[in-house]
Every structure is written in structure tokens, then in C-alpha cells.
Design a protein around this motif. Structure first.
Motif, PDB file in Angstrom:
ATOM      1  N   ASN A   1       0.816  -1.218   0.000  1.00 35.06           N
ATOM      2  CA  ASN A   1       0.000   0.000   0.000  1.00 35.06           C
ATOM      3  C   ASN A   1       0.850   1.269   0.000  1.00 35.06           C
ATOM      4  O   ASN A   1       0.562   2.234   0.718  1.00 35.06           O
ATOM      5  N   PHE A   2       1.895   1.271  -0.811  1.00 34.99           N
ATOM      6  CA  PHE A   2       2.814   2.404  -0.932  1.00 34.99           C
ATOM      7  C   PHE A   2       3.472   2.746   0.405  1.00 34.99           C
ATOM      8  O   PHE A   2       3.792   3.906   0.681  1.00 34.99           O
TER       9      PHE A   2
ATOM     10  N   ASP B   1      20.707   4.599  -3.348  1.00 37.75           N
ATOM     11  CA  ASP B   1      19.878   5.479  -2.531  1.00 37.75           C
ATOM     12  C   ASP B   1      18.841   4.658  -1.772  1.00 37.75           C
ATOM     13  O   ASP B   1      18.228   3.729  -2.320  1.00 37.75           O
ATOM     14  N   VAL B   2      18.642   5.025  -0.512  1.00 37.44           N
ATOM     15  CA  VAL B   2      17.678   4.356   0.357  1.00 37.44           C
ATOM     16  C   VAL B   2      16.983   5.418   1.204  1.00 37.44           C
ATOM     17  O   VAL B   2      17.398   6.576   1.239  1.00 37.44           O
ATOM     18  N   HIS B   3      15.922   5.029   1.884  1.00 35.65           N
ATOM     19  CA  HIS B   3      15.280   5.835   2.920  1.00 35.65           C
ATOM     20  C   HIS B   3      14.779   7.195   2.425  1.00 35.65           C
ATOM     21  O   HIS B   3      15.430   8.227   2.609  1.00 35.65           O
ATOM     22  N   PRO B   4      13.596   7.230   1.823  1.00 31.95           N
ATOM     23  CA  PRO B   4      12.983   8.521   1.484  1.00 31.95           C
ATOM     24  C   PRO B   4      12.721   9.340   2.746  1.00 31.95           C
ATOM     25  O   PRO B   4      12.429   8.789   3.807  1.00 31.95           O
ATOM     26  N   SER B   5      12.794  10.657   2.627  1.00 29.48           N
ATOM     27  CA  SER B   5      12.596  11.523   3.794  1.00 29.48           C
ATOM     28  C   SER B   5      11.128  11.727   4.130  1.00 29.48           C
ATOM     29  O   SER B   5      10.809  12.381   5.119  1.00 29.48           O
ATOM     30  N   PHE B   6      10.220  11.172   3.314  1.00 35.81           N
ATOM     31  CA  PHE B   6       8.794  11.343   3.581  1.00 35.81           C
ATOM     32  C   PHE B   6       8.048  10.074   3.205  1.00 35.81           C
ATOM     33  O   PHE B   6       8.538   9.241   2.439  1.00 35.81           O
ATOM     34  N   SER B   7       6.874   9.931   3.777  1.00 38.04           N
ATOM     35  CA  SER B   7       6.009   8.808   3.445  1.00 38.04           C
ATOM     36  C   SER B   7       4.697   9.339   2.886  1.00 38.04           C
ATOM     37  O   SER B   7       4.323  10.492   3.126  1.00 38.04           O
ATOM     38  N   VAL B   8       4.004   8.489   2.147  1.00 38.27           N
ATOM     39  CA  VAL B   8       2.697   8.870   1.611  1.00 38.27           C
ATOM     40  C   VAL B   8       1.566   8.122   2.294  1.00 38.27           C
ATOM     41  O   VAL B   8       0.404   8.500   2.160  1.00 38.27           O
ATOM     42  N   ALA B   9       1.885   7.054   3.008  1.00 39.18           N
ATOM     43  CA  ALA B   9       0.854   6.265   3.681  1.00 39.18           C
ATOM     44  C   ALA B   9       1.374   5.803   5.044  1.00 39.18           C
ATOM     45  O   ALA B   9       1.989   4.744   5.132  1.00 39.18           O
TER      46      ALA B   9
END
Length: 343
Positions: free
Chosen positions: A9-10, A41-49
């Protein structure tokens, strides 16, 4: 969305953003044909869900981050580079990079010759580069080089050209190495994250893996966990799953869907250091428009662009990805980019 949000779920693999591998880049070093640059690259600084920032700790100390190198086309690693992070006395992290060859490279664990030890991790705008012989190593927060209109992708592919990642950050592991350290001129690359789990075989479980952008987010469906936990040598088993998804997304015939699926599998990045980087044929440069490449395949040519172009904050020097942003939330979460204080 490249490899961002590859969990259910993203979300994130094992609900941990630090384990989410987002992008893999490989290109000849500018101005030095004898060396290559590989960036994981790993670990986005934001989430969408749910929408909002992720943890400010860049990497998971309980995890292992690996670059796999297949040198003979059998889709099994003959060389592996392994990075492990440990807490430092100052509250930050340090990194140890190992290199291993032969049967051990295809396995799991912290074995291998130490190339870099106790390298400082960049947790803010500083750029800590560690040199060890012919190697240069960097790990830490950077500006996310991926460019894509993720909002349009989630809105039935109705793209407006708004770059979701223009003000976002990501954690980069960058390696400069001699071409010979890759084993041969024509290799297949992929990266993966593993996490320690009690009772698991060898003590490690693969959380995420990949090389080609976006497909692990949109195509595995109910087979997502199996796909993220698999190896490229097993990817033939996911052709039917990808074909089914492509039939529905792009209106392919069953036969054409299988052809398209096989163009995406195995999930490796071919790289020949004697040639310029140009995704998907050879490696991947930081400015390659991988989103448009995937959209054309996903939609069977019906949509060929998200109207977004490369970022302009890239660096001309190692580690080549730009310094992290100082930005504030643009839309209460989905536009999040870490502030200096949070980094």
C-alpha cells in the motif's frame, strides 16, 4: 515512483523507511575513464501512507546494505560490497564497507575484506568523504535525485508536471572505485537491504531489492513480498505476475504482455564501464528520465511522459548527488522535506 515506497500500500518494507531502497545509479566517473561511480539510494525523507516525515536516523544499524555484482551473466553475484552502520559516540553513525568475491558474494552475512572502516556518516549539510586507496566512500543525507510526478501517477496517470521529489531528501551510499574492482566490463548490478531477525536462516532476512525503477511498486501485486525477498535468478517466476498487471494497465494482449514483462525481468541494471551511461541499455546516470521509460512500458505507449525533468542541484564532484534540502512541508506531509534542524 522509482523504488520508493515498495512496501504494501505504498508503504515501506517491514514498515521501516530505512530499509526502502529507492534508486541505483552506475556511470563512468566524469573525467576519469578508469573509474566508475555507483550510488545506492535508500530511505525517502517522507512517506505517503500515512503522509509525513520519516525518521531522521539515516540508516538502520540492525540492517545490512549490499551491492551485488554478477560478472558472468548467471544472475548470481560473484562480487558483493556490504555496508554496515553502527552508532558513534557523538550520537551519529559510522560505516564499514566490505568487499567479497566468489561463493561468499552470493551469500548472506558481514564477511569480506574491509575496504573502509569507521567512516563518518553525513547527517546534515556536511559532506564527509572517506578515501581508502583507490576507493572513495560517502554515506548520508542528500537531495533526492529522482524526478517524477507521483501525484499524477496516483491520480490515474493524470500528470501535471509537478515534481514530487524536487524538495525531498534521501540517504545515499556512494562508491567511487576502479573499473577492475567490478570484475569485468559487462556486469549486472542490483542492491538490497537485509535486516537481522531472530530465527532466520543465517540471521538475516532480505527486506528489499531491485535495480530497475518503479516496477516493484506497481507490478508485483499479491506477490510483492515474494518478489522483494527473491533474487534475480528467480525472476523468471514473476513473469506471469508482471504480465497480468501489464495486461490490465496497458491493454496488452497476453502475448505482448509477456514480451513486455520479460523486458523488465530479471530486475538487474546492466553496466559496461566502456560505454556512456544511458538507462535502460547501460547503467543509469543521475539525469536519465527513468520515469518516462517505465510509463511507456506500463501503458503500452499510451502515456510516454510525466512532464518532469532532471533536477538542477546535482554536484559536479563526488558524491555527485546534491546537498540535502532546507524546506518546509508544502502540503502537510506529501511535500515534506527535512529541515536543517531535523537533519
Amino acid at each position: 515512483m522509482s523504488h520508493h515506497f515498495s512496501g504494501p500500500n505504498f508503504g515501506f518494507p517491514r514498515d521501516d523507511a530505512r530499509l526502502d531502497i529507492t534508486d541505483l545509479f552506475a556511470f563512468p566517473k566524469p573525467g576519469d575513464a578508469g573509474k566508475s561511480i555507483v550510488i545506492m539510494d535508500v530511505h525517502p525523507s517522507f512517506s505517503v501512507a500515512p503522509p509525513g516525515p520519516t525518521t531522521t536516523e539515516p540508516f538502520a544499524p540492525e540492517a545490512l546494505y549490499e551491492l551485488k555484482v554478477d560478472t558472468n551473466g548467471d544472475l548470481i553475484a560473484e562480487i558483493a560490497y556490504r555496508v554496515r552502520f553502527v552508532p558513534a559516540a557523538d550520537g551519529g553513525l559510522t560505516a564499514t564497507l566490505r568487499r567479497t568475491e566468489g561463493p561468499d558474494a552470493a551469500g548472506v552475512g558481514e564477511t569480506g575484506d574491509i575496504i573502509v572502516q569507521d567512516a563518518p556518516v553525513s547527517t546534515g549539510h556536511e559532506t564527509h568523504v572517506t578515501e581508502a586507496g583507490p576507493y572513495r566512500f560517502f554515506a548520508g543525507w542528500r537531495s533526492d535525485p529522482f524526478f517524477f510526478d507521483a501525484g499524477g501517477a496516483l491520480n490515474n496517470l493524470q500528470f501535471t508536471g509537478e515534481d514530487t521529489f524536487a524538495d525531498k531528501n534521501v540517504c545515499s551510499i556512494a562508491l567511487e572505485l576502479t573499473n577492475t574492482a567490478l570484475g569485468t566490463a559487462g556486469v549486472n548490478l542490483w542492491h538490497r537491504s537485509l535486516v537481522q531477525v531472530d530465527g532466520a536462516a543465517n540471521g538475516w532476512v532480505q527486506a528489499d531489492r531491485g535495480a530497475r525503477p518503479s516496477q516493484s511498486v506497481f507490478l508485483p501485486g499479491e506477490d510483492r513480498d515474494a518478489y522483494l525477498g527473491a533474487e534475480p535468478a528467480q525472476d523468471d517466476g514473476f513473469v506471469d505476475t508482471f504480465s497480468h498487471a501489464l495486461e490490465h494497465a496497458g491493454g496488452y494482449t497476453p502475448e505482448d504482455a509477456r514480451i513486455a514483462a520479460r523486458s523488465l525481468l530479471p530486475d538487474v541494471l546492466p553496466y559496461d564501464y566502456t560505454l556512456p551511461a544511458a538507462y535502460p541499455a547501460n547503467g543509469r546516470a543521475l539525469t536519465d528520465d527513468v520515469g518516462d521509460v517505465f510509463l511507456a512500458i506500463l501503458t503500452n505507449g499510451k502515456v510516454t511522459s510525466d512532464k518532469v525533468g532532471p533536477h538542477t542541484d546535482l554536484s559536479s564532484e563526488f558524491p555527485y548527488v546534491g546537498t540535502p534540502h532546507n524546506a518546509t512541508p508544502r502540503d502537510g506531509g506529501a511535500g515534506y522535506s527535512a529541515t536543517a534542524g531535523e537533519l
